[in-house]
Design a protein around this motif. Structure first.
Motif, PDB file in Angstrom:
ATOM      1  N   GLY A 288      42.013  30.776  42.842  1.00 13.97           N
ATOM      2  CA  GLY A 288      41.990  31.872  43.811  1.00 13.97           C
ATOM      3  C   GLY A 288      40.965  32.931  43.527  1.00 13.97           C
ATOM      4  N   GLY A 289      40.084  32.725  42.543  1.00 17.14           N
ATOM      5  CA  GLY A 289      39.079  33.721  42.217  1.00 17.14           C
ATOM      6  C   GLY A 289      39.529  34.676  41.134  1.00 17.14           C
ATOM      7  N   ALA A 290      38.583  35.518  40.702  1.00 19.91           N
ATOM      8  CA  ALA A 290      38.832  36.420  39.582  1.00 19.91           C
ATOM      9  C   ALA A 290      39.962  37.417  39.828  1.00 19.91           C
ATOM     10  CB  ALA A 290      37.551  37.151  39.210  1.00 19.91           C
ATOM     11  N   PRO A 291      40.053  38.069  41.008  1.00 23.72           N
ATOM     12  CA  PRO A 291      41.142  39.032  41.213  1.00 23.72           C
ATOM     13  C   PRO A 291      42.529  38.403  41.108  1.00 23.72           C
ATOM     14  CG  PRO A 291      39.414  39.357  42.840  1.00 23.72           C
ATOM     15  CD  PRO A 291      39.105  38.067  42.145  1.00 23.72           C
ATOM     16  N   LYS A 292      42.696  37.203  41.687  1.00 25.17           N
ATOM     17  CA  LYS A 292      43.995  36.527  41.607  1.00 25.17           C
ATOM     18  C   LYS A 292      44.296  36.119  40.172  1.00 25.17           C
ATOM     19  CE  LYS A 292      46.802  32.874  43.705  1.00 25.17           C
ATOM     20  NZ  LYS A 292      47.425  32.485  42.438  1.00 25.17           N
ATOM     21  N   MET A 293      43.256  35.615  39.480  1.00 22.35           N
ATOM     22  CA  MET A 293      43.450  35.229  38.082  1.00 22.35           C
ATOM     23  C   MET A 293      43.900  36.423  37.250  1.00 22.35           C
ATOM     24  SD  MET A 293      42.169  35.379  34.787  1.00 22.35           S
ATOM     25  CE  MET A 293      40.446  35.836  34.933  1.00 22.35           C
TER      26      MET A 293
ATOM     27  N   LEU B  14      45.452  39.182  38.231  1.00 19.24           N
ATOM     28  CA  LEU B  14      46.821  39.595  38.547  1.00 19.24           C
ATOM     29  C   LEU B  14      47.831  38.623  37.961  1.00 19.24           C
ATOM     30  CD1 LEU B  14      48.875  41.385  39.953  1.00 19.24           C
ATOM     31  CD2 LEU B  14      48.494  40.064  42.053  1.00 19.24           C
ATOM     32  N   ASP B  15      47.591  37.322  38.151  1.00 17.95           N
ATOM     33  CA  ASP B  15      48.526  36.318  37.634  1.00 17.95           C
ATOM     34  C   ASP B  15      48.640  36.400  36.112  1.00 17.95           C
ATOM     35  OD1 ASP B  15      48.961  35.452  40.176  1.00 17.95           O
ATOM     36  OD2 ASP B  15      47.665  33.690  40.044  1.00 17.95           O
ATOM     37  N   LEU B  16      47.486  36.530  35.446  1.00 18.10           N
ATOM     38  CA  LEU B  16      47.497  36.619  33.985  1.00 18.10           C
ATOM     39  C   LEU B  16      48.215  37.878  33.526  1.00 18.10           C
ATOM     40  CD1 LEU B  16      46.697  35.788  31.139  1.00 18.10           C
ATOM     41  CD2 LEU B  16      44.456  36.839  31.515  1.00 18.10           C
ATOM     42  N   ASN B  17      47.948  38.999  34.181  1.00 10.89           N
ATOM     43  CA  ASN B  17      48.589  40.259  33.787  1.00 10.89           C
ATOM     44  C   ASN B  17      50.105  40.197  33.944  1.00 10.89           C
ATOM     45  OD1 ASN B  17      46.252  41.559  33.029  1.00 10.89           O
ATOM     46  ND2 ASN B  17      46.017  42.714  34.926  1.00 10.89           N
ATOM     47  N   LYS B  18      50.564  39.572  35.021  1.00 12.31           N
ATOM     48  CA  LYS B  18      52.015  39.475  35.232  1.00 12.31           C
ATOM     49  C   LYS B  18      52.664  38.574  34.181  1.00 12.31           C
ATOM     50  CE  LYS B  18      53.337  39.037  39.598  1.00 12.31           C
ATOM     51  NZ  LYS B  18      53.326  38.575  41.011  1.00 12.31           N
ATOM     52  N   THR B  19      52.001  37.458  33.880  1.00  8.07           N
ATOM     53  CA  THR B  19      52.507  36.582  32.811  1.00  8.07           C
ATOM     54  C   THR B  19      52.512  37.326  31.476  1.00  8.07           C
ATOM     55  OG1 THR B  19      51.688  34.609  33.936  1.00  8.07           O
ATOM     56  CG2 THR B  19      52.123  34.415  31.574  1.00  8.07           C
TER      57      THR B  19
ATOM     58  N   ILE C 199      49.440  48.673  26.091  1.00  7.46           N
ATOM     59  CA  ILE C 199      49.050  47.318  26.498  1.00  7.46           C
ATOM     60  C   ILE C 199      47.759  47.408  27.299  1.00  7.46           C
ATOM     61  CG2 ILE C 199      49.759  45.197  27.634  1.00  7.46           C
ATOM     62  CD1 ILE C 199      52.641  46.091  27.413  1.00  7.46           C
ATOM     63  N   ASP C 200      46.742  46.716  26.833  1.00  9.39           N
ATOM     64  CA  ASP C 200      45.438  46.709  27.489  1.00  9.39           C
ATOM     65  C   ASP C 200      45.358  45.490  28.405  1.00  9.39           C
ATOM     66  OD1 ASP C 200      42.840  46.998  28.260  1.00  9.39           O
ATOM     67  OD2 ASP C 200      41.954  46.654  26.285  1.00  9.39           O
ATOM     68  N   PHE C 201      45.663  45.697  29.693  1.00  6.96           N
ATOM     69  CA  PHE C 201      45.631  44.617  30.668  1.00  6.96           C
ATOM     70  C   PHE C 201      44.218  44.419  31.214  1.00  6.96           C
ATOM     71  CE2 PHE C 201      50.145  45.888  31.019  1.00  6.96           C
ATOM     72  CZ  PHE C 201      50.758  44.639  30.928  1.00  6.96           C
ATOM     73  N   LEU C 202      44.012  43.307  31.931  1.00  5.41           N
ATOM     74  CA  LEU C 202      42.768  43.112  32.650  1.00  5.41           C
ATOM     75  C   LEU C 202      42.722  44.090  33.823  1.00  5.41           C
ATOM     76  CD1 LEU C 202      42.862  40.457  30.980  1.00  5.41           C
ATOM     77  CD2 LEU C 202      41.890  39.294  32.974  1.00  5.41           C
ATOM     78  N   PRO C 203      41.559  44.690  34.110  1.00  3.99           N
ATOM     79  CA  PRO C 203      41.471  45.659  35.219  1.00  3.99           C
ATOM     80  C   PRO C 203      41.825  45.016  36.561  1.00  3.99           C
ATOM     81  CG  PRO C 203      39.529  45.777  33.813  1.00  3.99           C
ATOM     82  CD  PRO C 203      40.294  44.551  33.387  1.00  3.99           C
ATOM     83  N   LEU C 204      42.520  45.771  37.396  1.00  2.84           N
ATOM     84  CA  LEU C 204      42.871  45.343  38.753  1.00  2.84           C
ATOM     85  C   LEU C 204      42.273  46.329  39.747  1.00  2.84           C
ATOM     86  CD1 LEU C 204      46.644  44.518  38.126  1.00  2.84           C
ATOM     87  CD2 LEU C 204      44.773  42.878  38.331  1.00  2.84           C
ATOM     88  N   LYS C 205      41.582  45.812  40.747  1.00  2.00           N
ATOM     89  CA  LYS C 205      40.878  46.686  41.695  1.00  2.00           C
ATOM     90  C   LYS C 205      41.784  47.179  42.811  1.00  2.00           C
ATOM     91  CE  LYS C 205      36.328  44.625  40.847  1.00  2.00           C
ATOM     92  NZ  LYS C 205      35.145  43.948  41.441  1.00  2.00           N
ATOM     93  N   LYS C 206      42.769  46.375  43.203  1.00  3.16           N
ATOM     94  CA  LYS C 206      43.617  46.753  44.328  1.00  3.16           C
ATOM     95  C   LYS C 206      44.861  47.501  43.856  1.00  3.16           C
ATOM     96  CE  LYS C 206      42.312  42.664  47.041  1.00  3.16           C
ATOM     97  NZ  LYS C 206      42.833  41.460  47.742  1.00  3.16           N
TER      98      LYS C 206
END
Length: 354
Positions: A186-191, A193-198, A218-225
């Motif tokens: 699904g592209g980088a944004p979906k990846m 979000l999915d990774l951060n939730k897991t 906790i240092d999560f991956l940045p989310l734009k939305k």
């Protein structure tokens, strides 16, 4: 819920499992018997100092460092003064250089300081707390020692790819979320979000599993939305819903770092087992040697065994501060020998047939 426990010479190890996954690990060592006040124990304490600036009182309980009784919004209880004997219960155990935290508890008059209600053994406490019978690792088909080893690893792989890197420091615990080559259709944004939730769900499990308290970043991956960030916030908060400790989660920062504070009820696993980050203390190494000796002795009944130990482990075992030799003889008989092996590393060991 299931409680799995093993009484080894020198310590008791226990795990609480929800289904097939461990959610809490507990460790109780012989060396600390009678030295530490455990959560839930009741004492008749002696008030040594009332501190108005802290809105509380320091108390001597007769075990370990001075404890602290916070007064809360109600203020100082009537009749509480320096020198008074009062009933208290341990609300939070001592950690690092901080003594236990207390709550008031009604007790009969008597000598102070003195313990009034002792905590039952670890496995019994957990059984009562979770209303579950206690099983041995063999009965439950659980590799208990492997659970402890994994819980002291810095790197935690995530389902579907990615990993957590967990590093405790003096003031807090830092958790980094690493994509580690994780792919998504699904592209980088979906990846992200999915990774951060897991990662949020696993981070919550690891925090409880390891007994981590205090501030966690906790240092999560940045989310734009914004809606993605909102989903992550809800996932993280939801992951802590069944945690018995109080957890406050702050909004994510502009750098995608989420801070939370988890109520500290006792020591984290690493605070018991480590000397410093990633390095087992001498007692941890010595108790691992005793577990190996006991396991070999039970597997090879009748055979004589030598426990070869490096100088630091040998010195700890030879001093025998916990009475391990007598306890081991009651389990294996007089068929083992402790041997200094100067060729080994100071904290290394090996069990061989004699």
């Amino acid at each position: 819920m299931r409680v799995v426990a093993a009484d080894h010479v020198g310590e008791t190890r226990a795990a609480v499992l929800d289904g097939d996954r461990a959610i809490e690990l507990h460790l109780e060592r012989w060396s600390e018997r009678g030295q530490r006040a455990l959560r839930g124990e009741v004492f008749r304490a002696r008030v040594t100092k009332v501190d108005g600036s802290l809105n509380g009182a320091f108390c001597e309980i007769g075990r370990g460092p001075t404890a602290f009784l916070p007064f809360g919004k109600a203020g100082r209880p009537e009749g509480l003064h320096e020198g008074a004997a009062i009933g208290v219960q341990i609300a939070r155990e001592q950690f690092q250089d901080k003594g236990p935290t207390l709550t008031l508890f009604e007790v009969e008059p008597g000598e102070a300081p003195e313990i009034v209600v002792s905590a039952p053994p670890l496995a019994e406490r957990l059984s009562m707390m979770f209303e579950a019978p206690v099983r041995t690792p063999k009965e439950a088909d659980v590799a208990l020692d492997e659970l402890f080893d994994e819980a002291l690893e810095a790197v935690v792989p995530l389902p579907g790819g990615g990993k957590l890197i967990i590093e405790p420091v003096t003031a807090m615990t830092v958790i980094d979320v690493d994509a580690a080559g994780r792919q998504s259709q699904g592209g980088a944004p979906k990846m992200a979000l999915d990774l951060n939730k897991t990662a949020a769900r696993e981070a919550a499990r690891q925090i409880r599993l390891r007994g981590i308290g205090g501030v966690v970043a906790i240092d999560f991956l940045p989310l734009k939305k914004k809606q993605d960030q909102s989903q992550l916030d809800q996932t993280l908060k939801g992951a802590f819903k069944r945690d018995p400790a109080k957890v406050d989660v702050a909004p994510s920062s502009r750098f995608a770092i989420v801070e939370l504070a988890r109520q500290r009820l006792g020591r984290a696993l690493h605070e018991i087992a480590w000397e410093r980050f990633g390095v087992d203390n001498v007692e941890t190494c010595a108790l691992a040697a005793l577990r190996r000796l006991e396991a070999e002795g039970q597997a090879k009944r009748g055979g004589r065994l030598a426990l070869l130990a490096g100088k630091e482990v040998h010195a700890w075992l030879e001093t025998d501060p916990i009475g391990w030799s007598k306890a081991m003889k009651s389990r294996l008989g007089d068929r083992f020998k402790l041997v200094l092996d100067e060729a080994k590393g100071a904290r290394d060991f090996e069990v061989r047939p004699l």
